[in-house]
Scaffold this motif. Structure first.
Motif, PDB file in Angstrom:
ATOM      1  N   TRP A  38     -10.773   3.526   9.412  1.00  0.00           N
ATOM      2  CA  TRP A  38      -9.812   2.492   8.382  1.00  0.00           C
ATOM      3  C   TRP A  38      -9.761   3.823   8.092  1.00  0.00           C
ATOM      4  CZ3 TRP A  38      -7.379   3.478   3.008  1.00  0.00           C
ATOM      5  CH2 TRP A  38      -6.078   2.246   3.525  1.00  0.00           C
ATOM      6  N   ALA A  60      -4.581   4.024   8.164  1.00  0.00           N
ATOM      7  CA  ALA A  60      -3.876   5.190   7.538  1.00  0.00           C
ATOM      8  C   ALA A  60      -3.108   5.707   7.944  1.00  0.00           C
ATOM      9  CB  ALA A  60      -4.768   4.758   6.044  1.00  0.00           C
ATOM     10  N   LEU A 112       0.159   1.777   5.275  1.00  0.00           N
ATOM     11  CA  LEU A 112      -0.828   0.893   4.970  1.00  0.00           C
ATOM     12  C   LEU A 112      -1.162   1.300   3.682  1.00  0.00           C
ATOM     13  CD1 LEU A 112      -2.834  -0.706   5.938  1.00  0.00           C
ATOM     14  CD2 LEU A 112      -4.235   0.479   7.177  1.00  0.00           C
ATOM     15  N   VAL A 113      -1.520   2.178   3.502  1.00  0.00           N
ATOM     16  CA  VAL A 113      -2.109   2.705   2.002  1.00  0.00           C
ATOM     17  C   VAL A 113      -1.391   1.929   1.035  1.00  0.00           C
ATOM     18  CG1 VAL A 113      -1.438   5.086   2.464  1.00  0.00           C
ATOM     19  CG2 VAL A 113      -4.055   4.386   1.301  1.00  0.00           C
ATOM     20  N   TRP A 114       0.133   2.276   1.055  1.00  0.00           N
ATOM     21  CA  TRP A 114       0.825   2.030   0.458  1.00  0.00           C
ATOM     22  C   TRP A 114       0.522   0.020  -0.839  1.00  0.00           C
ATOM     23  CZ3 TRP A 114       1.190   5.734  -3.375  1.00  0.00           C
ATOM     24  CH2 TRP A 114       1.631   7.297  -2.879  1.00  0.00           C
ATOM     25  N   SER A 115       0.173  -0.264   0.287  1.00  0.00           N
ATOM     26  CA  SER A 115       0.424  -1.461   0.455  1.00  0.00           C
ATOM     27  C   SER A 115      -1.075  -2.437   0.241  1.00  0.00           C
ATOM     28  CB  SER A 115       1.415  -2.736   1.660  1.00  0.00           C
ATOM     29  OG  SER A 115       0.343  -1.889   3.070  1.00  0.00           O
ATOM     30  N   THR A 116      -2.048  -1.484   0.292  1.00  0.00           N
ATOM     31  CA  THR A 116      -3.266  -2.239   0.117  1.00  0.00           C
ATOM     32  C   THR A 116      -3.641  -1.634  -0.849  1.00  0.00           C
ATOM     33  OG1 THR A 116      -4.591  -0.647   2.450  1.00  0.00           O
ATOM     34  CG2 THR A 116      -6.008  -1.412   0.776  1.00  0.00           C
ATOM     35  N   ARG A 117      -4.990  -3.209  -1.394  1.00  0.00           N
ATOM     36  CA  ARG A 117      -5.448  -3.298  -3.148  1.00  0.00           C
ATOM     37  C   ARG A 117      -6.447  -2.652  -2.432  1.00  0.00           C
ATOM     38  NH1 ARG A 117      -1.044  -7.806  -2.334  1.00  0.00           N
ATOM     39  NH2 ARG A 117       0.066  -7.826  -4.240  1.00  0.00           N
ATOM     40  N   PHE A 118      -6.662  -1.529  -3.607  1.00  0.00           N
ATOM     41  CA  PHE A 118      -7.456  -0.841  -3.262  1.00  0.00           C
ATOM     42  C   PHE A 118      -8.871  -2.069  -4.972  1.00  0.00           C
ATOM     43  CE2 PHE A 118      -5.346   2.131  -1.832  1.00  0.00           C
ATOM     44  CZ  PHE A 118      -6.591   1.958  -0.377  1.00  0.00           C
ATOM     45  N   PRO A 126      -1.326  -3.490  -5.204  1.00  0.00           N
ATOM     46  CA  PRO A 126      -1.078  -2.440  -4.439  1.00  0.00           C
ATOM     47  C   PRO A 126      -1.046  -1.399  -4.675  1.00  0.00           C
ATOM     48  CG  PRO A 126       1.218  -3.559  -3.818  1.00  0.00           C
ATOM     49  CD  PRO A 126       0.408  -4.145  -5.417  1.00  0.00           C
ATOM     50  N   ARG A 178     -13.127   0.859  -2.375  1.00  0.00           N
ATOM     51  CA  ARG A 178     -12.524   0.402  -0.735  1.00  0.00           C
ATOM     52  C   ARG A 178     -11.482  -0.874  -0.589  1.00  0.00           C
ATOM     53  NH1 ARG A 178     -14.846  -5.081  -1.272  1.00  0.00           N
ATOM     54  NH2 ARG A 178     -16.595  -4.867  -2.733  1.00  0.00           N
ATOM     55  N   PRO A 179     -10.661  -0.574   0.398  1.00  0.00           N
ATOM     56  CA  PRO A 179      -9.835  -1.585   0.914  1.00  0.00           C
ATOM     57  C   PRO A 179      -9.952  -2.918   0.582  1.00  0.00           C
ATOM     58  CG  PRO A 179     -10.370   0.141   2.612  1.00  0.00           C
ATOM     59  CD  PRO A 179     -11.453   0.041   1.904  1.00  0.00           C
TER      60      PRO A 179
END
Length: 505
Positions: A393, A397, A403-409, A464, A503-504
């Motif tokens: 992953w 990213a 990808l990483v900026w728009s991900t909710r962790f 995010p 984690r994502p």
């Protein structure tokens, strides 16, 4: 072992159906053994203390007979052994190399013990060691289930795969374990006696394992496997072979270098290797760089876990005792001198030991080599697979800018925030704050207040990452995210993802 090894091997394999019937009838399995002996006496067995075990076994009927015969090495009346091993014929067992006659009594000529590595009892045949009586080990000695074997069993991924290669199978314990999660198992060894015992171990457990003779990867040249497991002869020392189960004939850590560098060549796409290895710590050299130099430039995601580091004197003494030698004996002392001279000549100041996990990928090789020397209980096998999934992953990213900026962790349920305070002149003063993962390898990351605030906002239905960082920047008195602030935040998040603390979503 009798001279005609092929004939004897066939006899032992042919004996296995009757032997399996006897062991099953008597209840010679891991659970019953613990029940009959009790935890304290079972622990004494593990400490190589025969007297408490013998006292308990005398009250355990035919199972006690097998405990004394097979685990303690006692000489017992033939009639008593015949009753415990029925339907095994004693004459056939002697001819097959399982038993030996001692005047009017019978002794075990091999070690046969039950093991439960998670899929029920399996029986493992190996050579007798010196745990219960003093003996000198021969060059072709086949080691049983020792601490290294057990650690690799616990550290091996067991998700379902098509094919497994057990490199340097020895008594066959890793191959037997692999048969529970693989459709096909291939095992190799350079020692004919090891293959003889591995064949019998497979037959005793009713398993079909392909056994191939030969050195290192030569028997499987041109083939690919979904998983490779290896407990190779990784002992670090002079280039000699005193015992094939531990000595490779290659100087220092040459055996580990060979296995780690060549294992990628036999991995199928997406395949994984789980191996034990050792490496020297040379004065002025980072051990991570040494291991890194053994990997190809392309095609591998590697996770190297250093579990222990020993000084040369401790290391040599440990392996002398492992071979049944007394370090006080003059001959053993001469051997220790030669061993330590080899270390001194190479500027070795310590020897590291641990697990090496490789995963076949399409792209440049990646490596994380780290110390993991604190105690933890959970086996590493499942964690290795999860590590490679998280690593994949992170590669994605890195390739997809947004990808990483728009991900909710989300924060893993086992992650806790720990603050350590010491009492000082002005009362309790915080010394350190950590995010601590409470399962698996129990990683800890020291964190600052900004990271604590960032992680506090992570939730599946939350914001995010980019918006969380914007809020964090605003809280620090800045309305915009500087390049440095963003880079630091991404680095922290990547580290927490890699170790499974977040984690994502």
């Amino acid at each position: 072992m009798p001279t005609n090894q092929t004939t004897t091997g066939s006899l032992l394999t042919a004996l296995c159906p009757d032997l399996r019937a006897a062991l099953t009838r008597v209840g010679y399995n891991a659970d019953t053994l613990l029940e009959v002996l009790g935890p304290d006496v079972h622990a004494a067995l593990g400490r190589s203390e025969p007297v408490p075990v013998r006292r308990a076994a005398r009250r355990a009927g035919t199972l006690g007979t097998l405990i004394r015969l097979l685990l303690l090495g006692d000489a017992l009346p033939e009639r008593e052994v015949a009753a415990a091993l029925a339907p095994v014929d004693i004459d056939r067992a002697v001819a097959a190399g399982l038993l030996t006659r001692d005047v009017d009594d019978v002794r075990a000529a091999l070690d046969l013990r039950p093991l439960d590595a998670g899929e029920g009892t399996r029986w493992i045949l190996s050579d007798l060691d010196d745990s219960m009586s003093r003996r000198t080990l021969t060059e072709d000695h086949v080691l049983g289930v020792g601490h290294a074997s057990l650690s690799l069993l616990r550290a091996t991924p067991t998700r379902r795969v098509g094919s497994v290669l057990d490199l340097g199978t020895g008594c066959g314990v890793q191959a037997v374990h692999a048969a529970a999660y693989a459709d096909r198992v291939t095992a190799t060894d350079v020692n004919p006696r090891a293959l003889w015992l591995a064949e019998a171990t497979a037959a005793l457990n009713g398993l079909d394992i392909e056994l191939l003779p030969g050195s290192w990867f030569e028997p499987v040249a041109g083939r690919r496997f979904d998983q490779v497991v290896a407990n190779p002869p990784f002992v670090v020392g002079p280039a000699r072979i005193e015992h094939t189960y531990r000595d490779s004939g290659l100087a220092l850590d040459g055996a580990s270098e060979l296995v780690i560098s060549q294992a990628p060549n036999v991995l199928a796409p997406g395949g994984t290797a789980a191996m034990l290895a050792a490496w020297v710590h040379v004065d002025g050299e980072d051990w991570r760089q040494r291991v890194s130099s053994w990997l190809p430039a392309q095609g591998v995601d590697a996770w190297v876990v250093q579990r222990d580091v020993a000084d040369p004197a401790l290391y040599v003494g440990t392996w002398l005792r492992d071979a049944g030698l007394d370090p006080r004996d003059p001959a053993a002392q001469a051997r220790a001198e030669q061993w330590l001279d080899a270390f001194s000549a190479a500027d070795v100041d310590a020897i590291g030991f641990g697990f090496v996990y490789l995963h076949a990928i399409d792209g440049p090789t990646e490596l994380l080599a780290e110390d993991l020397m604190h105690g933890f209980d959970d086996p590493l096998g499942a964690e290795a697979i999860a590590y490679f999934e998280r690593s994949a992953w992170l590669r994605r990213a890195a390739a997809e800018e947004n990808l990483v900026w728009s991900t909710r962790f989300v924060v893993d349920s086992a992650t806790a925030l720990e603050r350590v305070y010491l009492h000082g002149e002005f009362g309790w003063q915080q010394q350190v704050a950590r995010l601590h993962r409470g399962d698996g390898p129990r990683w800890q990351h020291e964190v600052d207040e900004s990271t604590i605030a960032l992680v506090a906002g992570m939730r599946a239905e939350g914001l995010p990452l980019q918006e969380l960082i914007e809020l964090l920047a605003l809280a620090h008195g800045s309305g915009e995210i500087t390049e440095e602030f963003a880079a630091d935040a991404l680095s922290v998040v990547a580290g927490l993802v890699r170790h499974g603390l977040v984690r994502p979503g």
